[in-house]
Design an enzyme around this catalytic site. Sequence first.
Site, PDB file in Angstrom:
ATOM      1  N   ASP A 110       4.454   4.044  -0.626  1.00 51.70           N
ATOM      2  CA  ASP A 110       3.177   4.213  -1.429  1.00 51.70           C
ATOM      3  C   ASP A 110       3.139   5.204  -2.455  1.00 51.70           C
ATOM      4  O   ASP A 110       3.598   6.067  -2.205  1.00 51.70           O
ATOM      5  CB  ASP A 110       2.368   4.277  -0.379  1.00 51.70           C
ATOM      6  CG  ASP A 110       1.091   4.713  -0.591  1.00 51.70           C
ATOM      7  OD1 ASP A 110       0.985   4.379  -1.441  1.00 51.70           O
ATOM      8  OD2 ASP A 110      -0.262   5.069   0.095  1.00 51.70           O
TER       9      ASP A 110
ATOM     10  N   ASP B 263       1.104   0.268 -13.549  1.00 53.66           N
ATOM     11  CA  ASP B 263       0.500  -0.573 -14.281  1.00 53.66           C
ATOM     12  C   ASP B 263      -0.072  -1.481 -12.489  1.00 53.66           C
ATOM     13  O   ASP B 263      -0.526  -2.471 -12.545  1.00 53.66           O
ATOM     14  CB  ASP B 263       0.572  -2.227 -14.313  1.00 53.66           C
ATOM     15  CG  ASP B 263      -0.426  -3.153 -15.431  1.00 53.66           C
ATOM     16  OD1 ASP B 263      -1.187  -2.452 -15.799  1.00 53.66           O
ATOM     17  OD2 ASP B 263       0.707  -4.505 -14.980  1.00 53.66           O
TER      18      ASP B 263
ATOM     19  N   LYS C 191      -7.531   0.559 -14.167  1.00 56.33           N
ATOM     20  CA  LYS C 191      -8.321  -0.744 -13.941  1.00 56.33           C
ATOM     21  C   LYS C 191     -10.197  -0.525 -13.589  1.00 56.33           C
ATOM     22  O   LYS C 191     -10.064   0.535 -12.654  1.00 56.33           O
ATOM     23  CB  LYS C 191      -7.662  -1.865 -12.784  1.00 56.33           C
ATOM     24  CG  LYS C 191      -6.106  -2.409 -13.882  1.00 56.33           C
ATOM     25  CD  LYS C 191      -5.332  -2.692 -12.937  1.00 56.33           C
ATOM     26  CE  LYS C 191      -4.107  -3.452 -13.861  1.00 56.33           C
ATOM     27  NZ  LYS C 191      -2.786  -2.331 -13.877  1.00 56.33           N
TER      28      LYS C 191
END
Length: 246
Positions: free
Chosen positions: A157, A175, A202
């Site tokens: 993670d 990303d 994002k």
Amino acid sequence: MSSVHGFEHVSLNCHRRGELVLEGLKRYREPCIVGWPEREPASATWPARKISYSLFSENEIWVTDSSCEAFAGGEWRFEEDRENPPSRAYLKLWEWGYRTNSLPTKGQVALDLAACPGGWTWVLVKEGLHVHAYDRAPLDKRLMKRYGRQIEFSTGDIFKLSPDRAPKVDWVFCDVIAEPVRTFELIEKWLSEPVGLVFTIKFKGEKTKDDVELLSRLQRVPGASLRHLFVNKNEVTFWRPPQRRP
């Protein structure tokens, strides 16, 4: 001053007429083919300057040869590699490479967080970097087969990985698909490190007040840049060059 490299139509009005003008200038127009920069962008002479124009009416045209963008309207168009990269995410790094003043160089070490399937890792290893790729899912098998000697992959993670537990690197790339605040918290972990940073933040739908505040905080990071790239969708790219080590 760089040389003129063709003409570009920025459509604002009378689109068809503007395209006909461009057709008449066709013999002066060269294709826009972009890959990873071959040298430091600050000293590069490519992409070369273009003459851009817009029609405001049938008889009124505005022309400039000093656009703030290398391509008219900021529309970066690439000759895509549709066979080798594991995903189209590599285009983000290609465009970023022309906008930054500091590129990673051959022999440096990068950490690619949320690397799967390996679009960004593909760019970095092709340019001679050694990459520590980190994700819950594995990288594309073709990538590992071809560049396995330059890649060290770890499963885990990324939000639980702290700089003191990570390998020593020159750059950190990320990303990840995550809530903006989680990506921001991840960036904060690395701001105190002297490494170069390149992160995508994002968004889902319209930006909230919290999103705007988050972006404002990133804009205030010394030496950093924040931009919506042409190849970005509902996201922005944050980067900061490597810092001098104390």
